[in-house]
Design an enzyme around this catalytic site. Structure first.
Site, PDB file in Angstrom:
ATOM      1  N   GLN A 125       0.822  -1.208   0.000  1.00 31.65           N
ATOM      2  CA  GLN A 125       0.000   0.000   0.000  1.00 31.65           C
ATOM      3  C   GLN A 125       0.856   1.258   0.000  1.00 31.65           C
ATOM      4  O   GLN A 125       1.654   1.454   0.925  1.00 31.65           O
ATOM      5  CB  GLN A 125      -0.892  -0.012   1.255  1.00 31.65           C
ATOM      6  N   GLY A 126       0.677   2.092  -1.003  1.00 28.90           N
ATOM      7  CA  GLY A 126       1.443   3.332  -1.082  1.00 28.90           C
ATOM      8  C   GLY A 126       0.592   4.535  -0.718  1.00 28.90           C
ATOM      9  O   GLY A 126       0.190   5.311  -1.591  1.00 28.90           O
ATOM     10  N   TYR A 127       0.322   4.665   0.562  1.00 25.27           N
ATOM     11  CA  TYR A 127      -0.491   5.797   1.033  1.00 25.27           C
ATOM     12  C   TYR A 127       0.365   6.820   1.761  1.00 25.27           C
ATOM     13  O   TYR A 127       0.587   7.917   1.294  1.00 25.27           O
ATOM     14  CB  TYR A 127      -1.593   5.280   1.970  1.00 25.27           C
ATOM     15  N   SER A 128       0.877   6.409   2.949  1.00 23.34           N
ATOM     16  CA  SER A 128       1.579   7.373   3.807  1.00 23.34           C
ATOM     17  C   SER A 128       2.847   7.891   3.150  1.00 23.34           C
ATOM     18  O   SER A 128       3.505   7.190   2.381  1.00 23.34           O
ATOM     19  CB  SER A 128       1.949   6.709   5.131  1.00 23.34           C
ATOM     20  N   GLU A 243     -11.360  -1.318   4.934  1.00 26.57           N
ATOM     21  CA  GLU A 243     -10.296  -1.790   5.808  1.00 26.57           C
ATOM     22  C   GLU A 243     -10.787  -1.877   7.241  1.00 26.57           C
ATOM     23  O   GLU A 243     -10.396  -2.751   7.985  1.00 26.57           O
ATOM     24  CB  GLU A 243      -9.114  -0.818   5.703  1.00 26.57           C
ATOM     25  N   SER A 370      -5.591   6.835  12.365  1.00 22.64           N
ATOM     26  CA  SER A 370      -5.250   6.660  13.787  1.00 22.64           C
ATOM     27  C   SER A 370      -6.523   6.732  14.637  1.00 22.64           C
ATOM     28  O   SER A 370      -7.554   7.250  14.204  1.00 22.64           O
ATOM     29  CB  SER A 370      -4.281   7.758  14.223  1.00 22.64           C
ATOM     30  N   ASN A 371      -6.434   6.206  15.849  1.00 22.74           N
ATOM     31  CA  ASN A 371      -7.617   6.228  16.715  1.00 22.74           C
ATOM     32  C   ASN A 371      -8.073   7.658  17.007  1.00 22.74           C
ATOM     33  O   ASN A 371      -9.265   7.905  17.210  1.00 22.74           O
ATOM     34  CB  ASN A 371      -7.324   5.459  18.009  1.00 22.74           C
ATOM     35  N   GLU A 372      -7.126   8.594  16.980  1.00 24.44           N
ATOM     36  CA  GLU A 372      -7.517   9.992  17.175  1.00 24.44           C
ATOM     37  C   GLU A 372      -8.331  10.484  15.973  1.00 24.44           C
ATOM     38  O   GLU A 372      -9.328  11.189  16.130  1.00 24.44           O
ATOM     39  CB  GLU A 372      -6.261  10.864  17.368  1.00 24.44           C
TER      40      GLU A 372
END
Lengths: 385, 356
Positions: A125-128, A243, A370-372
């Site tokens: 996966q090329g996201y971040s 996801e 993230s959970n935030e």
């Protein structure tokens, strides 16, 4: 409780349980599969499942899925976790596959889906990017259009198993002038194309799981773009939602909790109390999940925001179980992954990896939004804050 | 097997929810409730009668015993709605605990009549103790002498009759005693959550017909009533939590500090999200418990009961505390329901604290 509420599903459970017991590959039954098995060994199970027609449990039948209902898919996950089977590569089956069969052209489906189903193609996966983590819309990797192809330049990071991958699905900027979300496209890039470089990133748990991926004038044909140019953000959002659906991960937490109970000293009352408390938390999540599953089974969409609740609570609970497992194994928690073969066999099976698993699990509240970020989503989209 | 989801309301349950909402919105807002608390007896016979007339007091009792209910989930549905309005009246104690005990133990020929007396609102019966606090019953010919005491009996001051668990010939038995009978001494007071409550001293001669039941039926009936009480209290807690979360959201959107609504502050957003999640989990746990009671088995019932009790003493109270915190000084005042909600959540938690 599901098995008692729906005894009609018992034959299915028995069937898949027996199948896993009989066919889960013996070479894969090792303590530390991601470190001890090579790329091809990790894919043995995928090949077995592909032959049986079960490699893509959630896919519709027309694309090669088994046509299981939501409850059957859940039971399948429960049985895989119960057998401690290595999960299939999510980037292929759970992530890019559904994007391709939902938004891809007929040619793309024909070209890419078979390799995903069979496990022959390994996707990452090329996201971040270094400057785009939770704020994913800030991706700066650029794809410049030149005739019948793009030229891609940029830097992706935190790329899980890029060292094994044949393909990467990437978010790239195709319109630098547009507002952040509007100028992004979704490209499928051959990892063997000239100009792609993979550099490992050493992580706190001693694994080589993730990497930097650099694109240096990489040529990508136009036909490798999913959907429309500059509409990549909406495909990415679809994928992130996809996801998260399984992210409650209650079957894995249940199995891990079972191991914790076996490792925990019976006379340690404070630990036993903490284990009981995390089991009650898990049950609360399982109750929410069961209600949602029964909704899905009945063809209802269910309440808003559940995906975020599953992500938040599922990861928090799993992390808590790994924390308690470290406590349960005592001094064996000091063992280092790299040197564990040189130390004495300490404690029960699984004990020598407790701390590495705990460290690895810290990623769960960071990835996938993230959970935030999940709490932001719930606050704005469900609670109206 | 049907596709219907037992976690979701049936048509009847949705109707019940709806009529309760309308009734309580009309006649049980915070001011009306405050007025009821100022009365000497601290409850409203009128609302009790209205609940009875709508059939709501019969929702927790099966049809075979003279009720209109279909199981434990009906109790959680009703309780959730009562919790939203912090109903003072003893739905759990009378319509759930006492009514189910009587439905289980009363002889067949008088069962319907006795259940009807309760669910019509005519008679208020309260269970005065459990097996652990069993009193002593001795035979006097065909009559009985009962003696013993118990503390913190919620709703006892409102009762017409008390149901007493006592050991008779070494076996658990349940007796029925008029509240104003000679030898019944109640020391009445209000609890922290504004319920009328009493300590009981009992030293009474009772006629032969005071014996409701003895023998092997008694213990399972008491156990079942205790589980239904947990469903009622947990359902009520889920309703209170929903109300607390919704009120906190509304407050955070309008209350301005530092030049903006406090709901814009991310730290508060995330805390309110956690309140919301805890509420969703509580509601799902109660449903799972009720479903286990209604249609699964004892093993599942006990598992879900343990998880539910744990959450009642932890996350339920935490939601009440967070609602107070985010309301600031207003959350501490008697003027808003927030403080009343916290007190009720604490009181429910106290009543279900796990044995150490």
């Amino acid at each position: 409780m599901l098995e008692k509420l729906r005894p009609d599903l018992l034959p299915f459970r028995n069937e898949v349980r027996a199948f896993i017991e009989e066919y889960y590959p013996a070479p894969m039954r090792v303590t530390d599969p991601y470190e001890e098995l090579d790329r091809d060994q990790q894919r043995l199970w995928h090949a077995v499942l592909h032959e049986r027609g079960w490699s893509a449990a959630a896919w519709p039948k027309e694309y090669g899925g088994p046509g299981w209902s939501p409850l059957k898919r859940h039971i399948w996950q429960q049985e895989l976790a119960r057998a401690n089977a290595l999960p299939l590569l999510a980037f292929s089956i759970t992530m890019v596959g559904p994007v391709i069969y939902t938004y891809g052209s007929p040619e793309q489906k024909q070209r890419f889906l078979p390799g995903i189903l069979s496990g022959d193609d390994w996707w990452c996966q090329g996201y971040s990017e270094p400057g785009a983590g939770s704020d994913l819309a800030k991706v700066r990797t650029v794809a410049e259009r030149r005739g019948d192809h793009y030229v891609v330049n940029g830097h992706k990071t935190w790329t899980t198993f890029a060292q094994h991958a044949d393909w990467i699905f990437a978010l790239v900027r195709t319109d630098p002038a547009a507002r952040p979300q509007a100028g992004i496209s979704f490209l499928l890039i051959d990892m063997r194309a000239p100009g792609v470089t993979v550099r490992p990133i050493a992580m706190i748990d001693g694994t080589h799981e993730i990497n930097d991926v650099f694109f240096d004038d990489v040529v990508v044909p136009l036909e490798n773009r999913i959907g429309d140019e500059n509409r990549g953000w909406s495909y990415a959002k679809f994928l992130l939602g996809n996801e998260r659906t399984g992210m409650a991960s209650t079957p894995r937490s249940r199995a891990t909790l079972g191991r914790l109970r076996r490792l925990a000293p019976a006379g340690d009352n404070r630990l036993q109390d903490a284990i009981a408390a995390v089991e009650y938390d898990l049950m609360a999540l399982e109750a929410v999940e069961l209600a949602a599953l029964l909704d899905h089974e009945a063809g209802e969409t269910g309440e808003a925001g559940l995906a975020s609740i599953f992500k938040i609570r599922g990861t928090e609970i799993y992390q808590r179980i790994t924390e308690l497992t470290v406590r349960a194994v005592g001094m064996a928690g000091l063992v280092n992954r790299a040197t564990r073969h040189t130390t004495l066999e300490v404690g029960a099976a699984g004990a020598p990896l407790a701390t590495q698993e705990y460290l690895n699990a810290r990623k769960k509240s960071i990835y996938g939004g993230s959970n935030e970020v999940q709490r932001n989503i719930l606050a704005s989209q469900v609670l109206g804050l | 097997m049907t596709n219907s989801n037992p976690f979701r309301d049936t048509e009847v349950q949705a109707m019940v929810r709806d009529s309760l909402r309308r009734l309580l919105a009309r006649s049980y807002d915070h001011a009306a409730r405050a007025g009821i608390l100022e009365r000497a007896d601290g409850w409203s016979r009128e609302i009790w009668t209205e609940l009875a007339e709508l059939g709501l007091l019969a929702m927790g009792i099966g049809e075979a015993a003279g009720g209109i209910g279909s199981g434990a989930r009906d109790i959680s549905v009703v309780s959730e709605e009562l919790g939203r309005h912090l109903l003072i009246e003893p739905y759990c104690e009378v319509a759930v605990v006492a009514a189910n005990l009587i439905a289980a133990l009363e002889p067949a020929e008088s069962r319907e009549e006795k259940v009807a007396a309760l669910v019509s609102g005519q008679t208020v019966a309260i269970l005065a103790n459990g097996l652990d606090e069993a009193m002593v019953a001795k035979r006097h010919g065909s009559a009985f002498h009962l003696s013993g005491s118990n503390h913190f009996i919620v709703g006892a001051p409102w009762a017409d009759e008390l149901l007493i668990v006592a050991l008779l010939d070494g076996e658990p038995a349940v007796f029925r005693v008029k509240r104003d009978a000679p030898g019944v001494s109640l020391q009445c007071f209000r609890t922290l959550d504004s319920r009328s409550c009493a300590h009981l001293d009992l030293d009474a001669e009772l006629e032969a017909d005071a014996l409701l039941a003895t023998g092997e039926r008694v213990v399972p009936a008491l156990r079942h009533a205790a589980l239904l009480r947990l469903v009622a209290h947990a359902g009520e807690a889920a309703g209170i939590m929903r109300q607390a979360v919704d009120a906190t959201i509304a407050y955070a959107r309008t209350r301005e500090q530092f030049g903006q609504p406090i709901g814009r502050f991310q730290v508060l957003q995330h805390r309110i999200v956690d309140m919301h999640v805890a509420q969703r989990e509580m509601a799902a746990l109660v449903d799972a418990l009720a479903i286990a009671i209604d249609s699964v088995d004892e093993e599942e019932t006990l598992r879900w009961a343990a998880a539910t009790r744990h959450r009642l003493t932890t996350s339920a109270r935490a939601v009440g505390e967070e609602a107070v915190q985010i309301h600031g000084g207003m959350g501490m005042s008697e003027e808003l329901p927030i403080g009343h909600q916290l007190r009720r959540l604490v009181a429910i938690g106290i009543q279900h604290a796990e044995a150490a």
